[in-house]
Design an enzyme around this catalytic site. Structure first.
Site, PDB file in Angstrom:
ATOM      1  N   HIS A  82      -5.882  42.605  22.463  1.00 17.51           N
ATOM      2  CA  HIS A  82      -7.032  41.734  22.732  1.00 17.51           C
ATOM      3  C   HIS A  82      -7.049  41.297  24.196  1.00 17.51           C
ATOM      4  CE1 HIS A  82      -9.912  38.416  21.546  1.00 17.51           C
ATOM      5  NE2 HIS A  82      -9.417  37.914  22.665  1.00 17.51           N
ATOM      6  N   GLU A  83      -5.927  40.758  24.655  1.00 20.11           N
ATOM      7  CA  GLU A  83      -5.901  40.246  26.034  1.00 20.11           C
ATOM      8  C   GLU A  83      -6.060  41.401  27.024  1.00 20.11           C
ATOM      9  OE1 GLU A  83      -6.333  37.201  26.042  1.00 20.11           O
ATOM     10  OE2 GLU A  83      -5.636  36.831  24.002  1.00 20.11           O
ATOM     11  N   GLY A 117      -3.644  31.173  21.484  1.00 19.72           N
ATOM     12  CA  GLY A 117      -2.871  32.396  21.239  1.00 19.72           C
ATOM     13  C   GLY A 117      -2.369  33.054  22.504  1.00 19.72           C
ATOM     14  N   ALA A 118      -3.279  33.315  23.427  1.00 22.51           N
ATOM     15  CA  ALA A 118      -2.905  33.995  24.662  1.00 22.51           C
ATOM     16  C   ALA A 118      -4.079  33.923  25.617  1.00 22.51           C
ATOM     17  CB  ALA A 118      -2.540  35.449  24.397  1.00 22.51           C
ATOM     18  N   MET A 119      -3.829  34.306  26.874  1.00 23.78           N
ATOM     19  CA  MET A 119      -4.871  34.165  27.878  1.00 23.78           C
ATOM     20  C   MET A 119      -4.894  35.372  28.809  1.00 23.78           C
ATOM     21  SD  MET A 119      -7.332  32.413  29.011  1.00 23.78           S
ATOM     22  CE  MET A 119      -8.299  33.081  30.341  1.00 23.78           C
ATOM     23  N   GLU A 120      -6.106  35.867  29.045  1.00 23.87           N
ATOM     24  CA  GLU A 120      -6.301  37.142  29.743  1.00 23.87           C
ATOM     25  C   GLU A 120      -6.378  37.042  31.261  1.00 23.87           C
ATOM     26  OE1 GLU A 120      -8.653  35.555  27.818  1.00 23.87           O
ATOM     27  OE2 GLU A 120     -10.669  35.778  28.645  1.00 23.87           O
ATOM     28  N   ASN A 121      -5.737  36.045  31.888  1.00 22.57           N
ATOM     29  CA  ASN A 121      -5.792  35.913  33.340  1.00 22.57           C
ATOM     30  C   ASN A 121      -5.632  37.266  34.024  1.00 22.57           C
ATOM     31  OD1 ASN A 121      -5.393  32.978  32.885  1.00 22.57           O
ATOM     32  ND2 ASN A 121      -3.346  33.677  32.313  1.00 22.57           N
ATOM     33  N   GLU A 160     -15.676  37.127  23.875  1.00 23.00           N
ATOM     34  CA  GLU A 160     -14.750  36.971  22.746  1.00 23.00           C
ATOM     35  C   GLU A 160     -15.164  37.787  21.518  1.00 23.00           C
ATOM     36  OE1 GLU A 160     -11.959  36.061  23.242  1.00 23.00           O
ATOM     37  OE2 GLU A 160     -12.049  34.781  25.021  1.00 23.00           O
ATOM     38  N   HIS A 215      -9.653  42.445  27.371  1.00 22.11           N
ATOM     39  CA  HIS A 215     -10.454  41.525  28.176  1.00 22.11           C
ATOM     40  C   HIS A 215     -10.566  41.986  29.628  1.00 22.11           C
ATOM     41  CE1 HIS A 215     -11.796  38.168  25.805  1.00 22.11           C
ATOM     42  NE2 HIS A 215     -10.609  37.730  25.460  1.00 22.11           N
TER      43      HIS A 215
HETATM   44  N1  TRP Z   1      -9.587  33.503  26.273  1.00 23.67           N
HETATM   45  C1  TRP Z   1      -8.455  33.387  25.399  1.00 23.67           C
HETATM   46  C2  TRP Z   1      -8.569  34.522  24.387  1.00 23.67           C
HETATM   47  O1  TRP Z   1      -8.245  35.591  24.621  1.00 23.67           O
HETATM   48  C3  TRP Z   1      -8.347  32.124  24.649  1.00 23.67           C
HETATM   49  C4  TRP Z   1      -8.362  30.819  25.340  1.00 23.67           C
HETATM   50  C5  TRP Z   1      -9.414  30.087  25.664  1.00 23.67           C
HETATM   51  C6  TRP Z   1      -7.255  30.007  25.622  1.00 23.67           C
HETATM   52  N2  TRP Z   1      -9.046  28.847  26.124  1.00 23.67           N
HETATM   53  C7  TRP Z   1      -7.745  28.786  26.096  1.00 23.67           C
HETATM   54  C8  TRP Z   1      -5.908  30.208  25.524  1.00 23.67           C
HETATM   55  C9  TRP Z   1      -6.882  27.729  26.403  1.00 23.67           C
HETATM   56  C10 TRP Z   1      -5.065  29.149  25.841  1.00 23.67           C
HETATM   57  C11 TRP Z   1      -5.553  27.929  26.262  1.00 23.67           C
HETATM   58  O2  TRP Z   1      -9.106  34.448  23.349  1.00 23.67           O
HETATM   59 ZN    ZN Z   2     -10.228  36.485  23.846  1.00 25.29          ZN
END
Ligand code: TRP
Ligand code: ZN
Length: 884
Positions: A306-307, A270-274, A329, A310
């Site tokens: 959500h992101e 879905g998305a990533m919280e970098n 999570e 995080h």
């Molecule tokens: N940590 C991300 C979230 O907010 C999800 C996530 C984990 C992710 N691994 C990933 C997103 C790999 C993309 C690719 O839930």
């Molecule tokens: Zn998450």
């Protein structure tokens, strides 16, 4: 690209956790970026409490170009690189290791590490590191308990890569020779490697100035490709709302001067919280009325939040190891649920979340892939980004929050964030901080994190007229799950109320209560052993218990309600969630009536109650739409010992037919017309509710008058002001196999040919064709020029939607659906193991199928298991599937 192993892969165990022998205080990275090849230079400032352990760094498929220790190039004999590990001799506390490697972005189809999104001429470069992608970029101790501060320099051709981004605050940029340029970013907050990110390419932006509660200025920037940039406004608004909400609800502020968000169409999840550079699957960032449904708008708001959340629950306080994944999570999903409830309707949000839990998590807990919220071991961590870790994990936080109360929970969260800020924490740390701040021992809840399976909660009541007491006996039982034959009792908070027969809530007095709350009509009792009774005093007559209110614990409630008791709750409960819940239970019993052909009591009670509610003009229209929706086929199948998905489908259709007949064709038509008179594009709750109910009413009409429903649907399709109405109409046409469906699909295709997210809907709606023939359509669609196995959204839109959302169509008795999926998984696995493994879980539940389908499913899974060269990801899923 990916590690493939034919032999069974080693298991990583929680019990084997050891603190890292080597730490990295600071890392300096420099990238020379290009599409086919990129060079990565890294300087690691190393620390070791004792240097008796060899320096070992993770690295996958890296081409090592140069290596030096403390300024001296290292001769070959001083280092070894094999099986994903670089071992270096002679490092000491304070040493600096320099490496230079080459990686290949355009060839990276796994979308993990550094990769190309889009066509090579126009696409852009980006990274995905969680969970273990950083080792595909450079050599590093790639584990979440190694926190380092990052300085990142990006260099690339200015014309091809005008935008250069990395996490942290900007720290200068400039020109280089040969048309190249550079940009530097410094992240002062120590972070684990999985939160590293960079982006480079041709992107447009929208910006907003934000001032935090304490007065810190933050620049919010959302980036997307040119054709998508005008669909980012809603996400920007949602981001601002989320930031403000976290300040108010949790006292948490953003901590850098700039916050970047980027949309990509090529993303595994879905998305990533970098840190400072969130990256989104475009599906969860872009929204406009013409191509997004109301559900998608809500999903954008939720995922953006959500992101963002995080940043504290995940980034400032991160996880010690991947077994603690739910620490970030589960907690962040819970925070996101609270936010969405505050922004929209709490009852509707709770209904949506519980429905998701039952659809996605309960089957996981009941099948071969069952695992605790904190697993004890894994082979491939990417397989543990599951509904159990996310959604059940959120339910556990909710239970604990409920236990502590609003203020107590906030006090506990403050303690948690303060104490563990800048550290990598465990679930024990979390419960410890929450408990200590409140003088409560929360350790008993740890059992919930360790034990897989959904507890069944049996409730029986006994009324003693002479004593005027009502005794409620609660008992719990959890069935064995793979590797966990014996289950212990868990603390189960049961929020309850008692209703009299006129539908009024009774004051509750529990025998032996120290300080009863005078007049309280709702309370929580905690069942913390196998069985326990609670005696309520001064009860004037036989009450109707309303149990597990608000879904106070993630359990399956078994209570012998008479249908009229559930109908009473459905009519009278003031709480929207409980009302819906009573209706769901009643609908399930009505389903049993139809299946067994015995009695119509529940069926009648359900239809009667809903007919009355349908005509209740005071009822919220969105809630009514949900009340008119029986549990889904997956949930209903959980009631069967041996599942015949076609039979479940047929029974559910019949159930809706009965309901539609009871309400009546005429009433449905009138309601539809009244709702269809509103054609606004507004996104407010009332407008969304009208669209939701309109869709449900149209679907009910389709159950009893398909021809009439198709006439309405084609009109609705042609006149739809936005995607919600358009897609709802198209769905009715496709699922009804209407003659008009072809033309509408052709029109949709032409209209949205250039919009990948809308095209995904075009693919997935067609997987909802009824019956076995859908496989032919899936085959046809796979050959459509717009289909590609390389894009995860497209794969999920076709294969995922078919295998998961059309059980009747997927589970063909001849097994050809299973074989088809198995073959696709094999092809997909060679490209993208994360996506193939996730799709492979669509086989979950195969053991409970009726014998003919079960044998066919088993054969397909077994053939997959025997294929050579399966990824560790898919291999682990397939093995567990067969073992369970
Ligand atoms: N940590 C991300 C979230 O907010 C999800 C996530 C984990 C992710 N691994 C990933 C997103 C790999 C993309 C690719 O839930
Ligand atoms: Zn998450």
């Amino acid at each position: 690209m990916t590690t493939r192993s034919d032999a069974s892969s080693p298991l990583i165990r929680l019990d084997d956790y050891r603190a890292p022998a080597w730490r990295v205080a600071k890392v300096e990275l420099a990238f020379d970026l290009d599409i086919d090849a990129a060079e990565v230079s890294a300087r690691l400032h190393l620390h070791a409490p004792t240097d008796d352990q060899p320096l070992r760094l993770d690295g996958e498929n890296l081409e090592l170009l140069a290596i030096a220790l403390d300024g001296q190039p290292l001769p070959e004999g001083r280092w070894r690189y094999a099986d994903g590990v670089l071992e270096v001799d002679g490092a000491r506390d304070g040493s600096v290791l320099e490496t230079r490697v080459r990686v290949k972005p355009a060839a990276n189809t796994a979308l993990e590490g550094l990769y190309l999104s889009g066509p090579r001429e126009s696409g852009f470069l980006l990274t995905q590191c969680e969970a273990e992608g950083f080792r595909h970029i450079t050599f590093f101790p790639d584990r979440p308990d190694v926190l380092a501060s990052y300085t990142v320099t990006l260099r690339a051709d200015r014309e091809r890569f005008p935008v250069l981004l990395a996490g942290g605050d900007p720290d200068g940029h400039g020109e280089l020779e040969g048309g190249r340029h550079w940009a530097r970013f410094v992240d002062p907050h120590p972070k684990p490697s999985y939160l590293f990110a960079l982006v480079a390419g041709r992107l447009q932006k929208i910006e907003r100035d934000y001032v935090t509660g304490s007065g810190r200025a933050v620049k919010l920037v959302i980036w997307a490709e040119a054709d998508a940039i005008d669909r980012c406004g809603y996400a920007m608004d949602a981001l601002e709302r989320a930031m403000r909400w976290d300040e108010q609800a949790y006292g948490r502020e953003y901590d850098l001067g700039v916050f970047h968000v980027v949309a990509t169409h090529d993303f595994n999840m879905g998305a990533m919280e970098n840190k400072g550079l969130n990256i989104f699957n475009a599906k969860y960032l872009l929204a406009d009325p013409d191509s997004s449904t109301d559900e998608e708008y809500r999903a954008v708001e939720a995922v953006v939040a959500h992101e963002y959340f995080h940043n504290w629950s995940g980034n400032r306080v991160t996880c010690r190891d991947w077994f603690q994944l739910s620490l970030k999570e589960g907690l962040t999903v819970f925070r996101e649920q609270q936010f969405s409830a505050d922004m929209n309707s709490p009852a509707l949000k709770r209904i949506e979340d519980v429905a998701l839990l039952r659809r996605a998590q309960f089957p996981e807990d009941a099948g071969p892939l069952a695992h605790p919220v904190r697993p004890a071991q894994y082979s491939e961590i990417n397989n543990f980004y599951t509904a159990t870790v996310y959604e059940k994990g959120a339910e556990l936080v909710r239970m604990i929050a409920g236990h502590l109360g609003r203020e107590g929970f906030r006090r506990g969260m403050d303690r948690y964030f303060e104490r563990h800020d800048g550290h990598a924490a465990t679930l024990e740390d979390f419960l410890g901080a929450l408990g200590e701040a409140n003088g409560i021992d929360l350790a008993p809840y740890l059992a919930w994190y360790a034990q897989a399976g959904t507890p069944r909660l049996a409730a029986r009541g006994h009324y003693d007229a002479a004593r005027r007491t009502y005794t409620l006996t609660l008992a719990q039982h959890t069935a064995p799950t793979p590797g966990q034959p014996d289950k212990r009792p868990l603390p189960i908070p049961v929020k309850l109320a008692l209703f009299d027969r006129a539908g009024h809530r009774l004051p509750l007095r529990v025998a032996g209560d120290a300080a009863p709350e005078a007049g309280a009509t709702e309370r929580v009792v905690v069942l913390d052993r196998a069985e326990q009774s609670f005696v309520f005093e001064d009860v004037p007559g036989v009450p109707v218990p309303s149990l597990l209110r608000g879904f106070s614990a993630p359990v399956i409630l078994e209570c012998d309600y008479a249908p009229d008791e559930l109908a009473l709750l459905l009519r009278h409960d003031a709480d929207g969630f409980n009302r819906w819940e009573a209706g769901q239970q009643l609908a399930a019993r009505a389903y049993d009536n139809l299946r067994d052909g015995v009695g119509t009591e529940a069926l009648d009670a359900w239809c009667d109650a809903l007919e009355a509610l349908f005509n209740d003009t005071a009822l919220d229209e969105a809630l009514l739409a949900d009340l008119l929706t029986p549990p889904g086929e997956i949930e209903l199948a959980e009631r069967e010992r041996q599942v015949d998905p076609s039979h479940v489908h047929a029974l559910r259709q019949q159930l809706q037919e009965h309901l539609a007949l009871r309400i009546g064709r005429e009433s449905l038509q009138q309601r539809y017309e009244a709702l269809a008179a509103h054609t606004s594009l507004a996104l407010d709750a009332a407008a969304q509710a009208q669209r939701r109910l309109k869709r449900r009413v149209l679907e009910l009409i389709a159950r009893i008058d398909p021809w009439g429903a198709h006439q309405l649907a084609i009109l609705q399709y042609d006149n739809a002001p936005g995607m919600t109405d358009r897609l709802a109409a198209l769905g009715v046409l496709v699922r009804g196999n209407a003659p008009q469906a072809r033309a509408a699909l052709l029109h949709f295709r032409e209209r949205y040919a250039d919009n990948p997210l809308a095209m995904d809907k075009w693919f997935s709606v067609q997987t909802q064709l009824p019956g076995e023939v859908v496989l032919d359509r899936v085959r046809e669609l796979e050959n459509d020029p717009a289909f590609t196995l390389k894009n995860p959204n497209r794969v999920n839109a076709l294969f995922g939607a078919w295998a998961r959302n059309n059980p009747d169509g997927f589970h063909r008795p001849d097994g050809s659906g299973y074989q088809w999926l198995a073959e696709r998984l094999r092809l997909l696995d060679a490209l993208n193991p994360q996506v193939s493994a996730r799709l492979g879980t669509a086989f979950n539940g195969w053991q409970r199928l009726e014998p003919v389908r079960r044998a066919a499913a088993r054969a397909a899974i077994a053939s997959l298991a025997e294929s050579s060269g399966l990824s560790r990801n898919l291999g682990e899923i397939v093995q567990s599937m067969l073992r369970g």
